[in-house]
Design an enzyme around this catalytic site. Structure first.
Site, mmCIF file in Angstrom:
data_model
loop_
_atom_site.group_PDB
_atom_site.id
_atom_site.type_symbol
_atom_site.label_atom_id
_atom_site.label_comp_id
_atom_site.label_asym_id
_atom_site.label_seq_id
_atom_site.Cartn_x
_atom_site.Cartn_y
_atom_site.Cartn_z
ATOM 1 C CE LYS A 13 -2.089 -1.163 3.863
ATOM 2 N NZ LYS A 13 -1.372 -2.420 4.177
ATOM 3 N NE ARG A 88 -5.090 -0.155 8.647
ATOM 4 C CZ ARG A 88 -3.917 -0.748 8.770
ATOM 5 N NH1 ARG A 88 -3.852 -2.046 8.915
ATOM 6 N NH2 ARG A 88 -2.819 -0.049 8.709
ATOM 7 N NE ARG A 127 7.808 -2.393 5.999
ATOM 8 C CZ ARG A 127 6.512 -2.307 6.270
ATOM 9 N NH1 ARG A 127 5.683 -1.812 5.375
ATOM 10 N NH2 ARG A 127 6.043 -2.744 7.412
ATOM 11 N NE ARG A 160 6.146 -0.260 9.907
ATOM 12 C CZ ARG A 160 5.003 -0.284 9.221
ATOM 13 N NH1 ARG A 160 4.919 0.361 8.049
ATOM 14 N NH2 ARG A 160 3.945 -0.908 9.671
ATOM 15 N NE ARG A 171 2.195 -4.898 11.109
ATOM 16 C CZ ARG A 171 3.218 -4.688 10.265
ATOM 17 N NH1 ARG A 171 4.402 -5.214 10.504
ATOM 18 N NH2 ARG A 171 3.043 -3.959 9.198
HETATM 19 P P1 AP5 Z 1 4.807 -1.657 1.779
HETATM 20 O O1 AP5 Z 1 4.462 -0.788 0.637
HETATM 21 O O2 AP5 Z 1 5.585 -1.062 2.905
HETATM 22 O O3 AP5 Z 1 3.501 -2.411 2.325
HETATM 23 P P2 AP5 Z 1 2.260 -1.834 3.126
HETATM 24 O O4 AP5 Z 1 1.050 -2.520 2.615
HETATM 25 O O5 AP5 Z 1 2.271 -0.345 3.133
HETATM 26 O O6 AP5 Z 1 2.629 -2.418 4.553
HETATM 27 P P3 AP5 Z 1 2.515 -1.783 5.995
HETATM 28 O O7 AP5 Z 1 3.275 -2.740 6.890
HETATM 29 O O8 AP5 Z 1 2.947 -0.359 6.042
HETATM 30 O O9 AP5 Z 1 1.005 -1.863 6.238
HETATM 31 P P4 AP5 Z 1 0.282 -1.890 7.564
HETATM 32 O O10 AP5 Z 1 -1.112 -1.743 7.143
HETATM 33 O O11 AP5 Z 1 0.606 -3.065 8.413
HETATM 34 O O12 AP5 Z 1 0.970 -0.707 8.385
HETATM 35 P P5 AP5 Z 1 0.594 0.807 8.634
HETATM 36 O O13 AP5 Z 1 1.847 1.579 8.534
HETATM 37 O O14 AP5 Z 1 -0.566 1.226 7.818
HETATM 38 O O15 AP5 Z 1 5.603 -2.929 1.178
HETATM 39 C C1 AP5 Z 1 6.181 -3.905 2.036
HETATM 40 C C2 AP5 Z 1 7.518 -4.371 1.437
HETATM 41 O O16 AP5 Z 1 7.251 -5.117 0.252
HETATM 42 C C3 AP5 Z 1 8.474 -3.231 1.034
HETATM 43 O O17 AP5 Z 1 9.780 -3.603 1.380
HETATM 44 C C4 AP5 Z 1 8.306 -3.125 -0.493
HETATM 45 O O18 AP5 Z 1 9.519 -2.711 -1.126
HETATM 46 C C5 AP5 Z 1 7.945 -4.555 -0.882
HETATM 47 N N1 AP5 Z 1 7.016 -4.633 -2.014
HETATM 48 C C6 AP5 Z 1 5.879 -3.897 -2.161
HETATM 49 N N2 AP5 Z 1 5.250 -4.255 -3.309
HETATM 50 C C7 AP5 Z 1 6.004 -5.238 -3.871
HETATM 51 C C8 AP5 Z 1 5.878 -6.018 -5.074
HETATM 52 N N3 AP5 Z 1 4.851 -5.868 -5.928
HETATM 53 N N4 AP5 Z 1 6.821 -6.942 -5.333
HETATM 54 C C9 AP5 Z 1 7.862 -7.111 -4.493
HETATM 55 N N5 AP5 Z 1 8.056 -6.414 -3.351
HETATM 56 C C10 AP5 Z 1 7.124 -5.480 -3.038
HETATM 57 O O19 AP5 Z 1 0.103 0.761 10.134
HETATM 58 C C11 AP5 Z 1 1.010 0.526 11.196
HETATM 59 C C12 AP5 Z 1 0.221 0.412 12.499
HETATM 60 O O20 AP5 Z 1 -0.471 1.652 12.749
HETATM 61 C C13 AP5 Z 1 -0.859 -0.657 12.502
HETATM 62 O O21 AP5 Z 1 -0.332 -1.913 12.912
HETATM 63 C C14 AP5 Z 1 -1.847 -0.085 13.527
HETATM 64 O O22 AP5 Z 1 -1.420 -0.344 14.832
HETATM 65 C C15 AP5 Z 1 -1.764 1.409 13.285
HETATM 66 N N6 AP5 Z 1 -2.774 1.889 12.320
HETATM 67 C C16 AP5 Z 1 -2.545 2.423 11.086
HETATM 68 N N7 AP5 Z 1 -3.701 2.750 10.489
HETATM 69 C C17 AP5 Z 1 -4.686 2.416 11.364
HETATM 70 C C18 AP5 Z 1 -6.111 2.495 11.297
HETATM 71 N N8 AP5 Z 1 -6.751 2.994 10.217
HETATM 72 N N9 AP5 Z 1 -6.821 2.064 12.364
HETATM 73 C C19 AP5 Z 1 -6.197 1.579 13.459
HETATM 74 N N10 AP5 Z 1 -4.849 1.457 13.575
HETATM 75 C C20 AP5 Z 1 -4.105 1.872 12.527
#
Ligand code: AP5
Length: 212
Positions: A13, A88, A127, A160, A171
């Site tokens: 994402k 979410r 990552r 991270r 997660r």
């Molecule tokens: P990346 O793009 O970083 O993936 P992502 O989907 O953004 O993963 P996140 O871990 O950031 O998502 P998340 O939803 O767990 O965390 P968030 O920060 O939102 O890609 C991952 C890796 O894969 C990278 O190394 C990339 O290079 C590689 N890659 C990507 N695409 C690829 C491809 N096609 N081929 C090969 N490699 C690829 O949230 C963090 C925390 O915040 C949550 O755990 C929660 O506690 C809190 N939080 C955030 N939003 C909310 C909400 N709305 N409600 C409640 N709590 C929330």
């Protein structure tokens, strides 16, 4: 235009949101980045969010919704935005729908990036993120030219805290997009599902195609 990016942790994402923002100048709003910024600045919100993030749990809805609504109330979000990590669940989706409806807007596209668990675990474990500009890398799939610094700005790279294997397990158990959230956007006629296991550029092209 308002777009939501849905997908499990590690689906891509953030990576795709950065690429789409660069290609379209659509504002990228990431609730995960907002929480991490608050953690870094040691705000009260950051201290609260950290207790949930460190365990791999979602931060409570009321706190998250308030933060998101404040963000979209700012002038730079008037013309549109792309939400990464929000909503979410259906409670968050309805709050966003209501806030947009109040200004005569709606979610135009919900893009669901699908990836298998095995691939998600490999992605989160490899990552690396730039501490200065937030650029995302993967040690195998999308490595930086120099192992410890960002190609874009030269900043240092870090991993991270919530990418530790035991937190990743939680997660993946608790944070996949729930069926009723997907149904919410399908019923609204705005859902597009994209195979996120394709190469990065192919996924970007599919997402851009969906919103154009
Ligand atoms: P990346 O793009 O970083 O993936 P992502 O989907 O953004 O993963 P996140 O871990 O950031 O998502 P998340 O939803 O767990 O965390 P968030 O920060 O939102 O890609 C991952 C890796 O894969 C990278 O190394 C990339 O290079 C590689 N890659 C990507 N695409 C690829 C491809 N096609 N081929 C090969 N490699 C690829 O949230 C963090 C925390 O915040 C949550 O755990 C929660 O506690 C809190 N939080 C955030 N939003 C909310 C909400 N709305 N409600 C409640 N709590 C929330």
């Amino acid at each position: 235009m308002f777009v939501v990016l849905l997908g499990p942790p590690g689906a891509g994402k953030g990576t795709q949101a950065q690429r789409i923002a660069a290609a379209t100048s659509l504002l990228h709003i990431s609730t995960g980045d907002m929480f991490r910024e608050n953690v870094k600045n040691e705000t009260a919100l950051g201290q609260l969010a950290k207790t949930y993030m460190d365990r791999g749990d979602l931060v409570p809805d009321e706190v998250t919704i308030e933060m998101l609504l404040e963000r979209i109330g700012r002038a730079d979000a008037a013309a549109g935005a792309m939400f990464d990590g929000f909503p979410r669940n259906v409670v968050q989706a309805r709050a966003l729908d209501q806030a947009l409806a109040a200004r005569g807007a709606r979610i135009d596209h919900a893009l669901l990036i699908s990836v298998s668990d095995q691939e998600l675990i490999a992605r989160l474990g490899g990552r690396w993120i730039c501490r200065s500009c937030g650029a995302l890398y993967h040690e195998r799939n999308d490595p930086p030219t120099k192992a410890d610094s960002c190609d874009r700005c030269g900043g240092p790279l870090y991993q991270r805290d919530d990418d530790r294997p035991e937190v990743v397990r939680t997660r993946l158990e608790k944070q996949k997009p729930p069926a009723d959230l997907i149904a919410h956007y399908r019923a609204a006629g705005v859902l597009n599902e994209i195979d996120g296991e394709q190469p990065l550029g192919v996924v970007t092209a599919a997402l851009l195609e969906a919103i154009r």
